[in-house]
Scaffold this motif. Structure first.
Motif, PDB file in Angstrom:
ATOM      1  N   VAL A   1      24.373  22.851  22.391  1.00 40.21           N
ATOM      2  CA  VAL A   1      25.356  23.337  22.045  1.00 40.21           C
ATOM      3  C   VAL A   1      24.994  24.764  21.893  1.00 40.21           C
ATOM      4  CG1 VAL A   1      27.337  23.339  20.671  1.00 40.21           C
ATOM      5  CG2 VAL A   1      27.061  21.083  21.750  1.00 40.21           C
ATOM      6  N   LYS A   2      24.593  24.646  20.788  1.00 36.85           N
ATOM      7  CA  LYS A   2      23.108  26.397  21.022  1.00 36.85           C
ATOM      8  C   LYS A   2      23.420  27.151  21.786  1.00 36.85           C
ATOM      9  CE  LYS A   2      20.047  28.555  18.219  1.00 36.85           C
ATOM     10  NZ  LYS A   2      18.578  28.739  19.273  1.00 36.85           N
ATOM     11  N   ASP A   3      22.272  26.065  22.713  1.00 33.41           N
ATOM     12  CA  ASP A   3      21.862  26.993  23.954  1.00 33.41           C
ATOM     13  C   ASP A   3      23.216  27.447  25.413  1.00 33.41           C
ATOM     14  OD1 ASP A   3      19.262  26.886  23.197  1.00 33.41           O
ATOM     15  OD2 ASP A   3      18.929  24.854  24.938  1.00 33.41           O
ATOM     16  N   ALA A   4      24.577  26.045  24.961  1.00 34.58           N
ATOM     17  CA  ALA A   4      25.764  26.738  25.628  1.00 34.58           C
ATOM     18  C   ALA A   4      26.042  28.189  25.203  1.00 34.58           C
ATOM     19  CB  ALA A   4      26.460  25.213  26.187  1.00 34.58           C
ATOM     20  N   ILE A   5      26.016  27.963  23.708  1.00 27.73           N
ATOM     21  CA  ILE A   5      27.014  28.947  23.480  1.00 27.73           C
ATOM     22  C   ILE A   5      25.898  30.441  24.080  1.00 27.73           C
ATOM     23  CG2 ILE A   5      27.764  29.973  21.390  1.00 27.73           C
ATOM     24  CD1 ILE A   5      28.028  27.279  19.776  1.00 27.73           C
ATOM     25  N   GLU A   6      24.638  30.341  23.970  1.00 27.15           N
ATOM     26  CA  GLU A   6      24.392  31.536  24.142  1.00 27.15           C
ATOM     27  C   GLU A   6      24.263  32.052  25.970  1.00 27.15           C
ATOM     28  OE1 GLU A   6      20.227  31.071  23.136  1.00 27.15           O
ATOM     29  OE2 GLU A   6      20.484  30.638  20.636  1.00 27.15           O
ATOM     30  N   ASP A   7      24.510  30.427  26.316  1.00 27.70           N
ATOM     31  CA  ASP A   7      24.245  30.743  27.927  1.00 27.70           C
ATOM     32  C   ASP A   7      25.574  31.710  28.387  1.00 27.70           C
ATOM     33  OD1 ASP A   7      21.759  30.369  28.688  1.00 27.70           O
ATOM     34  OD2 ASP A   7      22.216  27.843  28.962  1.00 27.70           O
ATOM     35  N   ILE A   8      27.132  31.237  27.522  1.00 27.83           N
ATOM     36  CA  ILE A   8      28.272  32.076  27.841  1.00 27.83           C
ATOM     37  C   ILE A   8      27.628  33.314  27.792  1.00 27.83           C
ATOM     38  CG2 ILE A   8      30.469  31.661  26.778  1.00 27.83           C
ATOM     39  CD1 ILE A   8      30.800  28.816  26.634  1.00 27.83           C
ATOM     40  N   PHE A   9      27.405  33.895  26.219  1.00 23.07           N
ATOM     41  CA  PHE A   9      27.103  35.166  26.343  1.00 23.07           C
ATOM     42  C   PHE A   9      26.587  36.453  26.763  1.00 23.07           C
ATOM     43  CE2 PHE A   9      28.530  33.671  21.975  1.00 23.07           C
ATOM     44  CZ  PHE A   9      29.564  34.601  21.918  1.00 23.07           C
ATOM     45  N   ASP A  10      25.262  35.233  28.236  1.00 22.35           N
ATOM     46  CA  ASP A  10      24.986  36.102  28.604  1.00 22.35           C
ATOM     47  C   ASP A  10      25.032  35.907  30.106  1.00 22.35           C
ATOM     48  OD1 ASP A  10      22.565  36.085  27.068  1.00 22.35           O
ATOM     49  OD2 ASP A  10      21.541  34.483  27.192  1.00 22.35           O
ATOM     50  N   GLY A  11      26.515  35.138  30.058  1.00 25.49           N
ATOM     51  CA  GLY A  11      27.429  34.816  31.711  1.00 25.49           C
ATOM     52  C   GLY A  11      27.134  34.473  32.094  1.00 25.49           C
TER      53      GLY A  11
END
Length: 326
Positions: free
Chosen positions: A76-86
């Motif tokens: 979930v943490k990676d998913a959130i970070e990826d969202i902010f990275d586009g």
């Protein structure tokens, strides 16, 4: 092994620093196994308390939350970070949305089962990729030269396919959620559940590993014979043209070794295509069942299908290690 970790491993599967990546997996392997064990233990406890002892809901919920967090926190943490990275449409996003959605509609056990099975599948992928890197490291240690990763056409196709495939899965899931309740008087709860199942089914994990595994196993088999493959595309070019180019070096070249590497090239290409075809076919069948079956298909079964496809891909790829020249 989270999506980012697996993606990093795949990107470096044929690059120079293989021993470092292999050691990273070996160092995190015990921690990953412990997380899976803790998650499985609390999942079993929650399921037993809920189904057989009618324990207070708070006890069951705590068990499922611990089970989920143990394996799902990093994802979930990676998913959130990826969202902010586009970078929205990837495996982390699909699994996080599906599993958290299951919690929201009250299917806590389903959400836990999905994330647990996904984590088991990720561990299997990591172990398989770590093992396949040994073939490339052998090239570097026997030839004292870095391996140059030149992607095969199959690998390039899968990379491009995944970028289109994942958004399409998300669109299909959204349509499954909206169309029946809005236009056919369907139950929102039922079709949200089915839409979440579509996200789980759509996880491209098994498809992504299908190609590099078959090529890596073939490279391993060739290396043991004193045949050094400097990039996977050399095998695909050999398969198509029948000519050995500068991407392949044969020590003490002989007719037997030439025939061996040609057979290896054929196996690598054919098996990679088999893996991709099986993965897509099984996912399509499960997807149709999830949408059109009268009874809801359990979400955990959708996750299990991806793990099962991964097992099939790994076992089928191992055929590239067994090359016999008549």
């Amino acid at each position: 092994m989270s999506y980012k970790h697996k993606e990093h491993a795949q990107e470096h599967l044929h690059e120079h620093d293989h021993s470092h990546n292999h050691e990273n997996f070996e160092q995190t392997k015990k921690a990953a196994m412990l997380k899976i064990a803790v998650s499985a233990l609390f999942f079993a406890a929650g399921y037993i308390c809920e189904e057989f002892f009618e324990a207070p809901k708070i006890v069951v919920l705590i068990c499922f939350i611990i089970s989920y967090v143990s394996v799902g926190f990093e994802i979930v943490k990676d998913a959130i970070e990826d969202i902010f990275d586009g970078k929205i449409f990837n495996e982390c996003f699909l699994m996080s949305l599906a599993s958290l959605g299951a919690f929201i509609i009250g299917e806590c056990s389903e959400g836990c089962a999905v994330m647990l099975l996904y984590s088991i599948g990720e561990f299997i992928h990591g172990a398989a990729i770590s093992k396949s890197k040994k073939a490339i490291r052998m090239i570097e240690n026997e030839r004292s030269a870095p391996h140059i990763h030149e992607k095969s056409e199959n690998e390039s196709f899968i990379a491009a396919f995944a970028k289109v495939y994942t958004p399409i899965i998300c669109i299909i899931a959204l349509l499954v959620v909206l169309i029946p309740p809005v236009f056919l008087s369907g139950s929102w709860r039922e079709w949200i559940y089915r839409g979440l199942s579509v996200l789980v089914i759509g996880c491209p994990c098994a498809i992504v590993i299908s190609v590099p595994l078959s090529f890596s196993c073939a490279i391993d088999a060739c290396t043991r014979k004193g045949i050094y493959i400097y990039h996977t595309n050399a095998l695909e070019r050999l398969y198509k043209s029948g000519n050995i180019d500068s991407g392949i070096l044969i020590e003490n070249e002989s007719e037997e070794k030439t025939a061996f590497v040609k057979k290896a090239a054929k196996k690598a290409v054919v098996i990679s295509r088999e893996n991709v075809a099986v993965a897509i076919l099984v996912k399509l069948v499960v997807l149709i069942l999830a949408v059109f079956l009268n009874k809801e298909l359990p979400m955990w079964l959708a996750a299990l299908s991806d793990v099962g496809i991964s097992f099939i891909a790994i076992l089928n790829s191992l055929r590239s290690l067994r090359i016999r020249v008549k």
